[in-house]
Design an enzyme around this catalytic site. Sequence first.
Site, PDB file in Angstrom:
ATOM      1  N   ASP A 188       0.823  -1.231   0.000  1.00  0.00           N
ATOM      2  CA  ASP A 188       0.000   0.000   0.000  1.00  0.00           C
ATOM      3  C   ASP A 188       0.847   1.267   0.000  1.00  0.00           C
ATOM      4  O   ASP A 188       0.427   2.302   0.532  1.00  0.00           O
ATOM      5  CB  ASP A 188      -0.957   0.022   1.214  1.00  0.00           C
ATOM      6  CG  ASP A 188      -1.894  -1.169   1.221  1.00  0.00           C
ATOM      7  OD1 ASP A 188      -2.173  -1.691   0.133  1.00  0.00           O
ATOM      8  OD2 ASP A 188      -2.337  -1.580   2.303  1.00  0.00           O
ATOM      9  N   ASP A 189       2.012   1.187  -0.612  1.00  0.00           N
ATOM     10  CA  ASP A 189       2.909   2.336  -0.576  1.00  0.00           C
ATOM     11  C   ASP A 189       3.275   2.845  -1.965  1.00  0.00           C
ATOM     12  O   ASP A 189       4.031   3.795  -2.111  1.00  0.00           O
ATOM     13  CB  ASP A 189       4.183   1.954   0.192  1.00  0.00           C
ATOM     14  CG  ASP A 189       5.063   3.156   0.458  1.00  0.00           C
ATOM     15  OD1 ASP A 189       4.544   4.112   1.056  1.00  0.00           O
ATOM     16  OD2 ASP A 189       6.235   3.153   0.041  1.00  0.00           O
TER      17      ASP A 189
END
Lengths: 284, 284, 284, 284
Positions: free
Chosen positions: C228-229
Amino acid sequence: MKNSAVLLLSCPDQKGLVAAIANFLLTYNANILHADQHQDAENRLFLMRVEWDLEGFSLPLESFAAAFAPIAAKHQMNWKLSESGRKPRMAILVSKFDHCLADLLYRYQSGELHCEIPIILSNHEDTRWLADTYRVPFQYIAVHKDAKEEAERTQMAILHREQIDFIVLARYMQVLSPAFIQHFENRIINIHHSFLPAFHGAKPYHRAFERGVKLIGATSHYVTEVLDDGPIIEQDVSRISHRDSLDDLIRKGADLEKIVLSRAVRWHIDNRVLVYANKTVVFD
Amino acid sequence: MKNSAVLLLSCPDQKGLVAAIANFLLTYNANILHADQHQDAENRLFLMRVEWDLEGFSLPLESFAAAFAPIAAKHQMNWKLSESGRKPRMAILVSKFDHCLADLLYRYQSGELHCEIPIILSNHEDTRWLADTYRVPFQYIAVHKDAKEEAERTQMAILHREQIDFIVLARYMQVLSPAFIQHFENRIINIHHSFLPAFHGAKPYHRAFERGVKLIGATSHYVTEVLDDGPIIEQDVSRISHRDSLDDLIRKGADLEKIVLSRAVRWHIDNRVLVYANKTVVFD
Amino acid sequence: MKNSAVLLLSCPDQKGLVAAIANFLLTYNANILHADQHQDAENRLFLMRVEWDLEGFSLPLESFAAAFAPIAAKHQMNWKLSESGRKPRMAILVSKFDHCLADLLYRYQSGELHCEIPIILSNHEDTRWLADTYRVPFQYIAVHKDAKEEAERTQMAILHREQIDFIVLARYMQVLSPAFIQHFENRIINIHHSFLPAFHGAKPYHRAFERGVKLIGATSHYVTEVLDDGPIIEQDVSRISHRDSLDDLIRKGADLEKIVLSRAVRWHIDNRVLVYANKTVVFD
Amino acid sequence: MKNSAVLLLSCPDQKGLVAAIANFLLTYNANILHADQHQDAENRLFLMRVEWDLEGFSLPLESFAAAFAPIAAKHQMNWKLSESGRKPRMAILVSKFDHCLADLLYRYQSGELHCEIPIILSNHEDTRWLADTYRVPFQYIAVHKDAKEEAERTQMAILHREQIDFIVLARYMQVLSPAFIQHFENRIINIHHSFLPAFHGAKPYHRAFERGVKLIGATSHYVTEVLDDGPIIEQDVSRISHRDSLDDLIRKGADLEKIVLSRAVRWHIDNRVLVYANKTVVFD
């Protein structure tokens, strides 16, 4: 799925209304799940939605009307009782554009819309494939310019046969007759592709593009005899810029229409919408 | 503060325009900071905003017009050159409502609005305290029903004396004459308290309340002779519900008006707004 | 459908870049349809998207690389050429939640997404009916906890066989291996059901509900090895209140996810997204 | 200005609560203006806000506690009574950024915020001019790194002397001690310049810029001992793009901060906010 009852009511505002209703329900051991009220100061009106659990409620719903009658009479209430366990019967009228229909059917199939859809009526064959996919009956009814009454008679017969509670116009491009509209008063939900009252009437996206607005909108409302003038249930907008062509407006607008219409339909199904003075209260 | 030049231009669309402008600027060693263009396919128009660093730019700006003339003539360009180092001179016209004025003055004082404000003109004394707070000259000019022309003559004389570049109507409640408007064509910015074209004309919040809309809006636009019909620069909306009284609409609307007007004013100051076909392109 | 070419490029910022590219295109008689550029001042980077009509363009696209090479070398450009006439090949990976898949397929079928979908891969059978409806091949590949590598090998083989250009994770609930991700660098689009970086990781709606936020969000991003980066392509939010249960959050969030993911996918298909410094520039 | 009373209460959920309260109020001839309730199903909690007209209400408010005590005891209620006629006394703590202070003072002066502001405390002299403009007492209290306790003692003495009901941190850049926070539990309102829980802690705009988010936010919350973790009252967001520099984020964010903080403060003043389980219910 909870088994609850919903009472929607409106009456002249006065003291003691909340107590009267709360006491009535308590008499029959109701567990109130939600209660929301609104006073319209200008019209001196009291509007309320109250929902209670039917488990433990000692008054059979078929006896509700008789038991509630004295209170309703005393306070001149308009009221409507609904049972969350009973799914309302919704008909969809559609023409060629299929985005709203596809969206409604998907939400119906996924359980988001707690209703039955016994019939889809269309003046075109284009959307039959969607009805087939979701296994919903589809009926083609031609609407000829000089035989509109006949078409409406056919529609009406089917709607009666299917015991339809309310109708959704999912971009249905035909104007309905006053008689038809009156028959389903406050029970026909339309989606208009503009931020009403801006751009009522035809070709709103074209006119929005020409006017150079910076936001486009969509409006879901109950249908009345005056075109695009009925009580508004929901509206929303999307930002656009000079980079958006007319086609972009139509595409962005389609997403708005789906969202706005589906919200309005869900609120109607959940008995959250109360109409008065050509407006709505949406008890959320 | 960067020292840059901005060229805004429009012309009939054709091949080679980007190359022509880029090559012209490169000739004088320009370092392009931003370049944005737009094609209006319908009107076959090319619109562009290009900004370059003046450091190292070898063409003195006073010679720009002469040097650029052949290119502009060849491509039939309308163009306007601005220097970011020069602050445009803005006049504010205001009546009694002071929220937009207070907002503009705060942004001016904090450096957000890169302009001079040599004068505030008002047909009321109510907002003088704000002008005093921010040390901006304030002049009261009565506008009597039967002496509007005289009032406008007085206003015009002051605007000329102060060498005003553009005018902001910060909820100014008087209609300007066609002559006045033509004199400041595309240089008078108004804020209208509705989502135009919905509710143009008077008392838009009252009419929005009556109509039962679910969103209220505000619109900033250039003033033309047709009321509330000029090119729209910016619009925005806020959600409302049945819980909002008319007073709530007015209060929520005031916040919208401030935000929308200040955006429009800032874009105008930054030479981001190009008008054509009664619309705007806002190069952001 | 217009027949155009799109050049996406980035390079160290310097004078003359716009002129160099515009002149190169003009040499071959290109009619530029859109040109948009961005300077990242901090990273001293120049980023550009330029689209031109292929009608009348005298350089065959197969010779583009050779002709453009000197300019690209001189300015150290990273560049990518795409032809709008060629539909990219997109694979969809999905688990049980089907709302994003249904939305993508509807948009694909309606022509909004200008791509091919040669294959849908899933670790469950639940969504096969949707694939069947839209006549898209569907392949079930079990992903067992202790045999993830094997599953990925099978997936990879199919993706190669189908000559997949990019992958959409339409609520695919399995973590991909670093090798898989590197193979499709900046070509795997995920939808995360929160406003990243808030609530990265598992069960974001539950955590948003617990934290009592007043807005929920969705984020579409390219997948990188850090969960999720990756570079964010698009985000949006919806307002919620205490009246919304966790189920309401999930339902409202599903609508967000569909809209946000479909925007990101469309922009990727239209070659509007440029990745640098773990961010994106979206040329709209 | 209406003269009304507001009762905010929470207690374990059970049958008959609405009736109990409605009957109690009816006994004293109350005209209920608004009543709103919420059930937190997870925590089995009942939360309510009820407002009634004091005209004709036959129970003097100084006798309310005694009269209501039996009901409150029976249902284990936490409750708080407020009189709309009494303006709460609000202190503002501020550092150098003045946009939130300017906004609050303007709203106070215009009558939008129905409160008294007996004192503004600051660790800098920068905003004294604003206090002077609006004729609000301003006190400079230095906060030295190694003498924080002393500064807080001075602040506390002034807050007591001025009989402060609640405190607004209008971008106050000092961390308050646990003792200070406990003393004003749920009565210190902060504005954080991010969409919490994203970017809690320092420099949120810098981190949002680095992360490449597509929306920035602001959050108003009650202060608790854990930094940026207290019950959220209000949040909102603005769209940004790669065209926005860090300065643009800060500027757009300032507008968000003003709006979000002023909403939270108004709701607090109007007794609309009920805190439980580190969340808020905002009865709108």
